[in-house]
Scaffold this motif. Structure first.
Motif, PDB file in Angstrom:
ATOM      1  N   LEU A  59      -1.867 -36.427  20.601  1.00 37.46           N
ATOM      2  CA  LEU A  59      -2.690 -36.416  21.805  1.00 37.46           C
ATOM      3  C   LEU A  59      -3.214 -37.992  22.204  1.00 37.46           C
ATOM      4  N   MET A  60      -3.050 -38.281  23.401  1.00 36.36           N
ATOM      5  CA  MET A  60      -3.476 -39.633  23.863  1.00 36.36           C
ATOM      6  C   MET A  60      -4.309 -39.083  25.029  1.00 36.36           C
ATOM      7  N   VAL A  61      -5.838 -39.703  24.891  1.00 38.38           N
ATOM      8  CA  VAL A  61      -6.630 -39.421  25.794  1.00 38.38           C
ATOM      9  C   VAL A  61      -6.722 -40.585  26.787  1.00 38.38           C
ATOM     10  N   HIS A  62      -6.690 -40.002  27.924  1.00 29.82           N
ATOM     11  CA  HIS A  62      -7.008 -41.170  29.072  1.00 29.82           C
ATOM     12  C   HIS A  62      -8.562 -41.363  29.136  1.00 29.82           C
ATOM     13  N   ILE A  63      -9.030 -42.471  28.570  1.00 26.66           N
ATOM     14  CA  ILE A  63     -10.291 -42.712  28.562  1.00 26.66           C
ATOM     15  C   ILE A  63     -10.946 -42.997  29.761  1.00 26.66           C
ATOM     16  N   ASP A  64     -10.081 -43.698  30.608  1.00 27.71           N
ATOM     17  CA  ASP A  64     -10.825 -43.928  31.977  1.00 27.71           C
ATOM     18  C   ASP A  64     -11.167 -42.671  32.792  1.00 27.71           C
ATOM     19  N   LEU A  65     -10.403 -41.761  32.707  1.00 28.00           N
ATOM     20  CA  LEU A  65     -10.789 -40.412  33.245  1.00 28.00           C
ATOM     21  C   LEU A  65     -11.655 -39.587  32.465  1.00 28.00           C
ATOM     22  N   ALA A  66     -12.084 -39.795  31.187  1.00 30.72           N
ATOM     23  CA  ALA A  66     -12.840 -39.052  30.388  1.00 30.72           C
ATOM     24  C   ALA A  66     -14.351 -38.989  31.036  1.00 30.72           C
ATOM     25  N   GLU A  67     -14.894 -37.927  30.801  1.00 34.40           N
ATOM     26  CA  GLU A  67     -16.413 -37.823  31.313  1.00 34.40           C
ATOM     27  C   GLU A  67     -17.330 -37.686  29.972  1.00 34.40           C
ATOM     28  N   GLY A  68     -18.340 -38.598  29.877  1.00 32.68           N
ATOM     29  CA  GLY A  68     -19.348 -38.409  29.134  1.00 32.68           C
ATOM     30  C   GLY A  68     -18.785 -39.495  27.897  1.00 32.68           C
ATOM     31  N   ILE A  69     -17.753 -39.875  27.917  1.00 27.34           N
ATOM     32  CA  ILE A  69     -17.360 -40.745  26.645  1.00 27.34           C
ATOM     33  C   ILE A  69     -17.374 -41.955  27.045  1.00 27.34           C
ATOM     34  N   GLY A  70     -18.120 -42.898  26.441  1.00 26.15           N
ATOM     35  CA  GLY A  70     -18.248 -44.392  26.994  1.00 26.15           C
ATOM     36  C   GLY A  70     -17.100 -45.275  26.853  1.00 26.15           C
ATOM     37  N   LYS A  71     -16.865 -45.954  27.924  1.00 26.43           N
ATOM     38  CA  LYS A  71     -15.579 -46.809  27.956  1.00 26.43           C
ATOM     39  C   LYS A  71     -16.018 -48.061  27.339  1.00 26.43           C
ATOM     40  N   ASP A  72     -16.303 -47.998  25.905  1.00 24.42           N
ATOM     41  CA  ASP A  72     -16.751 -49.247  25.185  1.00 24.42           C
ATOM     42  C   ASP A  72     -16.559 -48.733  23.590  1.00 24.42           C
ATOM     43  N   ASN A  73     -16.974 -49.830  22.924  1.00 25.15           N
ATOM     44  CA  ASN A  73     -16.515 -49.603  21.435  1.00 25.15           C
ATOM     45  C   ASN A  73     -17.060 -48.090  20.726  1.00 25.15           C
ATOM     46  N   ALA A  74     -18.483 -47.767  21.134  1.00 24.72           N
ATOM     47  CA  ALA A  74     -18.885 -46.578  20.713  1.00 24.72           C
ATOM     48  C   ALA A  74     -17.889 -45.431  21.124  1.00 24.72           C
ATOM     49  N   GLY A  75     -17.480 -45.410  22.278  1.00 28.82           N
ATOM     50  CA  GLY A  75     -16.506 -44.135  22.855  1.00 28.82           C
ATOM     51  C   GLY A  75     -15.180 -44.304  22.173  1.00 28.82           C
ATOM     52  N   ILE A  76     -14.491 -45.421  21.794  1.00 34.85           N
ATOM     53  CA  ILE A  76     -13.275 -45.716  21.082  1.00 34.85           C
ATOM     54  C   ILE A  76     -13.575 -45.177  19.626  1.00 34.85           C
ATOM     55  N   ARG A  77     -14.617 -45.449  18.967  1.00 32.68           N
ATOM     56  CA  ARG A  77     -15.114 -45.157  17.738  1.00 32.68           C
ATOM     57  C   ARG A  77     -14.969 -43.746  17.710  1.00 32.68           C
ATOM     58  N   PHE A  78     -15.670 -42.985  18.742  1.00 28.94           N
ATOM     59  CA  PHE A  78     -15.939 -41.724  18.847  1.00 28.94           C
ATOM     60  C   PHE A  78     -14.434 -40.886  18.708  1.00 28.94           C
ATOM     61  N   LEU A  79     -13.623 -41.327  19.628  1.00 22.60           N
ATOM     62  CA  LEU A  79     -12.266 -40.663  19.706  1.00 22.60           C
ATOM     63  C   LEU A  79     -11.629 -40.968  18.446  1.00 22.60           C
ATOM     64  N   ALA A  80     -11.669 -42.313  17.811  1.00 25.98           N
ATOM     65  CA  ALA A  80     -10.860 -42.444  16.404  1.00 25.98           C
ATOM     66  C   ALA A  80     -11.554 -41.569  15.401  1.00 25.98           C
ATOM     67  N   ASP A  81     -12.757 -41.160  15.336  1.00 25.67           N
ATOM     68  CA  ASP A  81     -13.592 -40.480  14.604  1.00 25.67           C
ATOM     69  C   ASP A  81     -13.059 -38.957  14.741  1.00 25.67           C
ATOM     70  N   SER A  82     -12.811 -38.639  16.000  1.00 26.14           N
ATOM     71  CA  SER A  82     -12.562 -37.121  16.362  1.00 26.14           C
ATOM     72  C   SER A  82     -11.054 -36.918  16.065  1.00 26.14           C
ATOM     73  N   GLY A  83     -10.183 -37.883  15.702  1.00 25.78           N
ATOM     74  CA  GLY A  83      -8.770 -37.766  15.390  1.00 25.78           C
ATOM     75  C   GLY A  83      -7.919 -37.788  16.584  1.00 25.78           C
ATOM     76  N   ALA A  84      -8.337 -38.355  17.595  1.00 24.30           N
ATOM     77  CA  ALA A  84      -7.091 -38.649  18.758  1.00 24.30           C
ATOM     78  C   ALA A  84      -6.311 -39.577  18.161  1.00 24.30           C
ATOM     79  N   ASP A  85      -5.062 -39.259  18.688  1.00 21.71           N
ATOM     80  CA  ASP A  85      -3.959 -40.318  18.174  1.00 21.71           C
ATOM     81  C   ASP A  85      -4.117 -41.499  18.901  1.00 21.71           C
ATOM     82  N   GLY A  86      -4.266 -41.501  20.063  1.00 21.39           N
ATOM     83  CA  GLY A  86      -4.473 -42.797  20.859  1.00 21.39           C
ATOM     84  C   GLY A  86      -5.237 -42.701  22.019  1.00 21.39           C
ATOM     85  N   ILE A  87      -5.338 -43.797  22.796  1.00 20.73           N
ATOM     86  CA  ILE A  87      -5.914 -43.764  24.214  1.00 20.73           C
ATOM     87  C   ILE A  87      -4.806 -44.253  25.277  1.00 20.73           C
ATOM     88  N   ILE A  88      -5.179 -44.029  26.490  1.00 25.52           N
ATOM     89  CA  ILE A  88      -4.619 -44.546  27.690  1.00 25.52           C
ATOM     90  C   ILE A  88      -5.678 -45.399  28.475  1.00 25.52           C
TER      91      ILE A  88
END
Length: 117
Positions: A59-88
């Motif tokens: 699962l690759m999360v398109h972070i630019d389109l994600a709602e409520g997830i910061g487009k910053d270090n904390a948002g990326i860390r949240f996705l990594a800690d949640s188990g996402a495989d990657g981002i777009i």
């Protein structure tokens, strides 16, 4: 997940499902192995990651389109800690942050014309 492992998945099945919530279940039941999730939000992304992994999908999360997830270090860390495989993302700084957190990162670009590319 390494870039090589992603490529191996795409060699087995070269189709990527770019989906929102309306086609989520269809994608989980399909033979595709890689999902680009275009409608993530803070309230559903962890469950979607769990479901994708249970179906043995990346699962690759398109972070630019994600709602409520910061487009910053904390948002990326949240996705990594949640188990996402990657981002777009279209943003180079988000790509760097994702790599720093061990995520795969795909930089999306827009080609307006062949000369611009």
């Amino acid at each position: 997940m390494s870039p090589r492992e992603l490529l191996e998945c795409l060699e087995d099945n070269p189709v990527i499902a770019a989906i929102g919530d309306d086609k989520w279940q269809d994608a989980l039941e399909s033979p595709v192995q890689v999902l680009f999730y275009l409608s993530a939000n803070l309230l559903n992304v962890q469950e979607k990651i769990r479901q994708a992994h249970a179906a043995q999908k990346l699962l690759m999360v398109h972070i630019d389109l994600a709602e409520g997830i910061g487009k910053d270090n904390a948002g990326i860390r949240f996705l990594a800690d949640s188990g996402a495989d990657g981002i777009i993302s279209t943003r180079a700084n988000m790509i760097r942050l994702a790599k720093n957190h061990g995520l795969l990162a795909i930089q999306r670009v827009f080609a307006l014309d062949s000369k611009g590319m």
